[in-house]
Design an enzyme around this catalytic site. Structure first.
Site, PDB file in Angstrom:
ATOM      1  N   HIS A   8      -1.508  -0.567   3.414  1.00 27.72           N
ATOM      2  CA  HIS A   8      -3.351  -1.711   3.522  1.00 27.72           C
ATOM      3  C   HIS A   8      -3.348  -3.450   3.619  1.00 27.72           C
ATOM      4  O   HIS A   8      -1.921  -3.260   3.442  1.00 27.72           O
ATOM      5  CB  HIS A   8      -3.935  -1.265   1.676  1.00 27.72           C
ATOM      6  CG  HIS A   8      -3.470  -1.774   1.215  1.00 27.72           C
ATOM      7  ND1 HIS A   8      -2.790  -0.776   0.080  1.00 27.72           N
ATOM      8  CD2 HIS A   8      -3.468  -2.807   0.830  1.00 27.72           C
ATOM      9  CE1 HIS A   8      -2.615  -1.690  -0.873  1.00 27.72           C
ATOM     10  NE2 HIS A   8      -3.031  -2.968  -1.302  1.00 27.72           N
ATOM     11  N   HIS A  91      -3.921 -10.520   0.831  1.00 32.83           N
ATOM     12  CA  HIS A  91      -2.356 -10.149   0.666  1.00 32.83           C
ATOM     13  C   HIS A  91      -2.255  -8.295   1.835  1.00 32.83           C
ATOM     14  O   HIS A  91      -3.003  -8.459   2.475  1.00 32.83           O
ATOM     15  CB  HIS A  91      -2.162  -9.765  -0.570  1.00 32.83           C
ATOM     16  CG  HIS A  91      -2.665  -8.157  -0.969  1.00 32.83           C
ATOM     17  ND1 HIS A  91      -3.591  -7.857  -0.967  1.00 32.83           N
ATOM     18  CD2 HIS A  91      -1.732  -6.839  -1.014  1.00 32.83           C
ATOM     19  CE1 HIS A  91      -4.356  -7.260  -2.041  1.00 32.83           C
ATOM     20  NE2 HIS A  91      -3.427  -6.279  -1.397  1.00 32.83           N
ATOM     21  N   GLU A 140       2.310  -7.048  -1.362  1.00 32.45           N
ATOM     22  CA  GLU A 140       2.244  -5.839  -2.735  1.00 32.45           C
ATOM     23  C   GLU A 140       2.950  -4.843  -2.154  1.00 32.45           C
ATOM     24  O   GLU A 140       3.224  -4.911  -1.081  1.00 32.45           O
ATOM     25  CB  GLU A 140       1.362  -5.484  -2.685  1.00 32.45           C
ATOM     26  CG  GLU A 140       0.559  -4.257  -3.608  1.00 32.45           C
ATOM     27  CD  GLU A 140      -0.191  -3.999  -3.249  1.00 32.45           C
ATOM     28  OE1 GLU A 140      -1.947  -4.281  -3.284  1.00 32.45           O
ATOM     29  OE2 GLU A 140      -0.667  -2.640  -4.581  1.00 32.45           O
TER      30      GLU A 140
END
Lengths: 153, 153
Positions: A8, A91, A140
């Site tokens: 994502h 992010h 991440e």
């Protein structure tokens, strides 16, 4: 280390309900999950599921958009919103097979990791890498959810 | 309007060769296209192909990372790099079936379009929407490349 799926991209938004309306009514998203609080991360979150391929009958297993609104002024997203009041890209998140192995790997390269490994919005362990060590990208790293894993194929 | 595939995310980088090395050596990308100049956009560009699913035998048809370095000080990316010298997320790009129809649609909603429709890095027509009208996101709309199109399925 082999690049995993781009799970994502995190998008900070000032108001999650307004953002859901935008993605639904302006961009035509048809599958947006119910928002929920993630107090450990200081955010309210939902996911916009995007088509795997363009077209009317596609599955919705493309890279997700994770909409993030700060829960309060202590939220790690609060500072970002101060600088970007309209919202913006926050992010990137890549999957790995084994989170502990990935942590050791990035540490061995001298990449700074922000805090402990913890459970993320998908219910699997995650950590964040410092943007200064990742070409300006807050990054991440998350373990692939079991139901999506194809690592041993 | 129905949400199309998230074709790519644009990532501004100060140096394209250093960025390629980062994505290959740190993040483990195995398929990065040769960089090329796109003088109409003022950028040097390459694409990192990401796996469709995590695992060793995946196809590489996930959302791409488009690495962008400004060609010179007149580049539209130059201002972004002044504010983000390390680089960072620059734009999102969604596919549509018909670019002219999409342009009319966004205009009818009062969304500001930045310049004319032109040919983008994938060789298909594109335009950009103003971030102030798109929750802070510079948003590219591109017509699905013919070989990837499944709109009539």
């Amino acid at each position: 280390m082999k690049l995993g799926r781009l799970n994502h991209i995190g998008i900070a938004v000032p108001d999650i309900d307004a953002a859901i309306a935008h993605y639904r009514d302006v961009l035509g998203a048809t599958d947006i999950t119910e928002p929920f609080d993630l107090p450990e991360q200081g955010v309210r979150v939902c996911f916009v599921n995007t088509p795997t391929q363009s077209g009317p009958n596609s599955e919705l297993h493309g890279t997700q958009l994770e909409l993030l609104a700060p829960l309060d002024e202590n939220s790690p997203v609060h500072g970002f919103m101060q600088k970007n009041p309209a919202g913006g890209q926050h992010h990137l998140c890549f999957e790995v097979e084994d989170i502990a192995e990935a942590r050791t790997y990035f540490e061995s390269l001298g990449k700074r990791i922000l805090g402990p490994t913890r459970i993320g919005a998908h219910g699997t362990p995650i950590f964040f890498l410092h943007p200064k060590d990742m070409l300006g990208q807050l990054t991440e790293i998350m373990e692939t959810p079991k139901e999506d894993a194809h690592w041993s194929n």
